[in-house]
Design a protein around this motif. Structure first.
Motif, short mmCIF file in Angstrom:
data_model
loop_
_atom_site.label_atom_id
_atom_site.label_comp_id
_atom_site.label_asym_id
_atom_site.label_seq_id
_atom_site.Cartn_x
_atom_site.Cartn_y
_atom_site.Cartn_z
N VAL A 1 0.89 -1.16 0.12
CA VAL A 1 -0.03 0.10 0.11
C VAL A 1 0.89 1.21 -0.02
CG1 VAL A 1 -0.14 0.08 2.64
CG2 VAL A 1 -1.99 1.37 1.26
N GLY A 2 2.04 1.43 0.64
CA GLY A 2 3.15 2.49 0.68
C GLY A 2 3.57 2.59 -0.81
N ARG A 3 4.06 1.42 -1.46
CA ARG A 3 4.38 1.56 -2.66
C ARG A 3 3.50 2.13 -3.73
NH1 ARG A 3 7.53 -3.33 -0.91
NH2 ARG A 3 5.72 -4.68 -1.49
N GLU A 4 2.48 1.77 -3.52
CA GLU A 4 1.04 2.29 -4.47
C GLU A 4 0.91 3.76 -4.31
OE1 GLU A 4 -2.25 -0.15 -3.49
OE2 GLU A 4 -1.49 -1.89 -4.49
N GLY A 5 1.11 4.01 -2.91
CA GLY A 5 0.80 5.50 -2.53
C GLY A 5 2.06 6.46 -3.09
N PHE A 6 3.33 5.95 -2.91
CA PHE A 6 4.56 6.67 -3.65
C PHE A 6 4.21 6.83 -5.37
CE2 PHE A 6 8.48 5.78 -1.14
CZ PHE A 6 7.94 6.01 -0.14
N LEU A 7 3.50 5.80 -5.84
CA LEU A 7 3.48 6.37 -7.39
C LEU A 7 2.25 7.06 -7.58
CD1 LEU A 7 3.88 2.56 -8.61
CD2 LEU A 7 5.56 4.43 -8.69
N GLU A 8 1.04 7.04 -6.65
CA GLU A 8 0.06 7.90 -7.02
C GLU A 8 0.25 9.35 -6.50
OE1 GLU A 8 -3.17 6.15 -4.72
OE2 GLU A 8 -3.18 4.16 -6.04
N HIS A 9 1.23 9.78 -5.47
CA HIS A 9 1.39 10.91 -4.92
C HIS A 9 2.77 11.61 -5.34
CE1 HIS A 9 -2.28 11.00 -2.60
NE2 HIS A 9 -2.12 9.83 -2.52
N SER A 10 3.40 10.95 -6.35
CA SER A 10 4.73 11.56 -7.00
C SER A 10 5.78 11.43 -6.05
CB SER A 10 4.53 12.81 -7.58
OG SER A 10 3.45 12.92 -8.58
N VAL A 11 6.00 10.73 -5.07
CA VAL A 11 7.08 10.68 -4.06
C VAL A 11 8.45 10.53 -4.56
CG1 VAL A 11 7.59 9.65 -1.90
CG2 VAL A 11 5.39 10.06 -2.40
N ILE A 12 8.51 9.78 -5.77
CA ILE A 12 9.83 9.47 -6.44
C ILE A 12 10.46 10.89 -6.46
CG2 ILE A 12 10.91 8.44 -8.36
CD1 ILE A 12 8.89 6.41 -8.40
N GLN A 13 9.76 11.63 -7.30
CA GLN A 13 10.25 12.94 -7.70
C GLN A 13 10.46 13.80 -6.58
OE1 GLN A 13 7.58 11.53 -9.04
NE2 GLN A 13 7.76 11.62 -11.07
N LEU B 1 19.15 13.48 -3.58
CA LEU B 1 19.94 12.67 -4.02
C LEU B 1 21.79 12.99 -3.51
CD1 LEU B 1 18.86 11.69 -7.60
CD2 LEU B 1 18.96 10.21 -5.79
N SER B 2 21.73 14.47 -3.49
CA SER B 2 22.90 15.12 -2.86
C SER B 2 22.79 15.63 -1.84
CB SER B 2 23.44 16.18 -3.97
OG SER B 2 23.55 15.42 -5.31
N ASP B 3 22.17 15.20 -1.06
CA ASP B 3 21.97 15.72 0.45
C ASP B 3 23.40 15.59 1.23
OD1 ASP B 3 19.51 16.33 2.53
OD2 ASP B 3 20.94 15.35 3.46
N PRO B 4 23.59 16.38 1.95
CA PRO B 4 24.81 16.25 2.58
C PRO B 4 24.76 15.17 3.67
CG PRO B 4 23.63 18.29 3.41
CD PRO B 4 23.19 17.82 2.10
N ARG B 5 23.79 14.71 4.37
CA ARG B 5 23.86 13.80 5.20
C ARG B 5 23.77 12.37 4.55
NH1 ARG B 5 25.94 16.15 9.69
NH2 ARG B 5 24.96 18.19 10.30
N SER B 6 24.71 11.43 4.89
CA SER B 6 24.73 10.13 4.52
C SER B 6 23.52 9.28 4.91
CB SER B 6 26.16 9.49 4.81
OG SER B 6 26.19 9.15 6.29
N VAL C 1 12.18 4.43 -13.39
CA VAL C 1 12.73 4.67 -14.88
C VAL C 1 12.09 5.89 -15.54
CG1 VAL C 1 12.91 3.51 -16.84
CG2 VAL C 1 13.36 2.20 -15.13
N ASN C 2 10.78 5.78 -15.39
CA ASN C 2 10.00 7.14 -16.00
C ASN C 2 10.52 8.19 -15.34
OD1 ASN C 2 8.99 4.92 -17.92
ND2 ASN C 2 7.09 4.81 -16.80
N SER C 3 10.94 8.49 -14.23
CA SER C 3 11.23 9.60 -13.50
C SER C 3 12.41 10.14 -14.22
CB SER C 3 11.18 9.43 -11.87
OG SER C 3 12.62 8.52 -11.75
N GLY C 4 13.33 9.32 -14.89
CA GLY C 4 14.35 10.05 -15.35
C GLY C 4 15.59 9.96 -14.48
N LEU C 5 15.51 9.13 -13.46
CA LEU C 5 16.62 9.21 -12.53
C LEU C 5 17.75 8.23 -12.85
CD1 LEU C 5 14.55 9.28 -8.89
CD2 LEU C 5 16.02 11.01 -10.15
N ILE C 6 17.56 7.24 -13.68
CA ILE C 6 18.40 6.38 -13.91
C ILE C 6 19.89 6.79 -14.25
CG2 ILE C 6 19.15 4.19 -15.61
CD1 ILE C 6 16.94 3.70 -13.30
N PRO C 7 20.12 7.80 -15.08
CA PRO C 7 21.35 8.56 -15.30
C PRO C 7 21.94 8.98 -13.89
CG PRO C 7 19.90 9.19 -17.09
CD PRO C 7 19.02 8.42 -16.08
N SER C 8 21.28 9.54 -13.09
CA SER C 8 21.71 10.22 -11.99
C SER C 8 21.98 8.97 -10.87
CB SER C 8 20.80 10.95 -11.22
OG SER C 8 20.29 12.04 -11.96
#
Length: 346
Positions: free
Chosen positions: A99-111, A117-122, A146-153
């Motif tokens: 249910v959480g993974r579905e929520g991620f996709l529905e609410h654009s959490v990936i973006q 991705l470059s946050d100073p805190r590891s 993949v569709n978010s365009g994050l693969i190159p990063s």
């Protein structure tokens, strides 16, 4: 006569760093309000409480329904380090549930997560990549990344992150490349993975080989061939053959799987034969790990399709006869196919 006194100490088992949770159905709505509070300590305490509650999928469902994901997305841009760290922790815990993974996709959490991705805190980045790894375990989640365009990063980050985070990245990339490897191949994923095959960390070596296998099973028909060609062009095959003798069986098994992938092409077959891949592959046929025996059988079948490879393997027919009685049905079938190829006469 004794006087009644109120203790100045907190009651036992009370965590002062965690928000008090309201009773019943009011618990999550109250925490969602506190996530949006101006007071820093209130936000931090609410996040601490959510980290505990999100282990229950019913609470995850309720949290998504009342709008907690929107509040969490806003907190990803908070200037306070602890807030960002705990927010990403809440999100990766949510991503362990369907249910959480579905929520991620529905609410654009990936973006929203991609901004860190470059946050100073590891610790923040590690939580972020853990969330991506969990999300990528389902095809829709991998395709969403993949569709978010994050693969190159993600490929670029593979060269710069700490080893613990590299392992998370490799797991995520392996799942995503199964869906579509186009952007990864265009981003020089194969040369980067080649470097990881040489890592001193056996876990990294194993996961890098597994990611190379993922290119082979990509659902897009034109991509697997391009991946095989790049593995040959970038001289990855000699390294894979070397890893067949690695001290870790998991590394050996994944290297054999990647070699099976690379030797589908004629150039790949002869590149493997040139570095004498048949010897260590034959050794793997007796490995205790069934995956190693299976991948080695399939890789040898690929090599047997070349006349020179078939000639080398004809004296080892008895070894494949033994594998026909293997306890693994998959290994049995692979041995039977290998025998047909080795014993084929023009």
């Amino acid at each position: 006569m004794a006087d009644a006194r109120i203790s100045t100490y907190l009651p036992p088992n009370v965590n002062p760093a965690q928000a008090a949770i309201a009773y019943g159905c009011r618990a999550l709505p109250k925490l969602n309000e506190e996530l949006q509070a101006d007071d820093l300590l209130t936000r931090q305490k609410a996040l601490m409480a959510l980290c505990d509650l999100m282990h229950d999928p019913e609470h995850v469902y309720t949290a998504i329904r009342i709008g907690c994901l929107e509040s969490l997305k806003a907190l990803l841009r908070d200037t306070n380090d602890l807030v960002r760290i705990k927010t990403t922790e809440v999100l990766y815990i949510m991503a362990t549930h369907n249910v959480g993974r579905e929520g991620f996709l529905e609410h654009s959490v990936i973006q929203a997560l991609s901004f860190l991705l470059s946050d100073p805190r590891s610790a923040c980045r590690e939580n972020l990549y853990t969330a991506f790894r969990h999300l990528a375990q389902v095809p829709a989640g991998a395709l969403g990344i993949v569709n978010s365009g994050l693969i190159p990063s993600l490929v670029w980050k593979l060269q710069r992150e700490e080893e613990e985070i590299q392992a998370l990245l490799l797991d995520t990339l392996a799942a995503c490349l199964t869906e579509d490897a186009t952007e990864a191949l265009a981003s020089r994923a194969v040369p980067f993975l080649k470097e990881k095959l040489l890592s001193a960390n056996s876990n990294i070596r194993s996961k890098a080989a597994h990611t190379l296998i993922a290119i082979r099973v990509c659902v897009r028909p034109s991509v697997p061939l391009e991946g095989k060609i790049q593995v040959w062009q970038h001289d990855v095959i000699p390294i894979l053959v070397h890893l067949l003798k690695d001290e870790e069986e998991e590394v050996q098994a994944n290297a054999a799987g990647a070699l099976m992938n690379a030797t589908v092409t004629t150039e790949g077959k002869y590149a493997a034969l040139d570095v004498e891949a048949t010897g260590p592959l034959l050794q793997l046929l007796g490995a205790s790990l069934s995956k190693a025996r299976l991948n080695a059988s399939k890789a040898l079948t690929m090599l047997a399709e070349a006349p020179e490879g078939r000639k080398l393997l004809q004296s080892h027919v008895a070894t494949f006869r033994v594998l026909e009685e293997d306890f693994s049905p998959a290994v049995q079938r692979a041995a039977q196919i290998a025998l047909k190829v080795i014993e084929w006469k023009p």
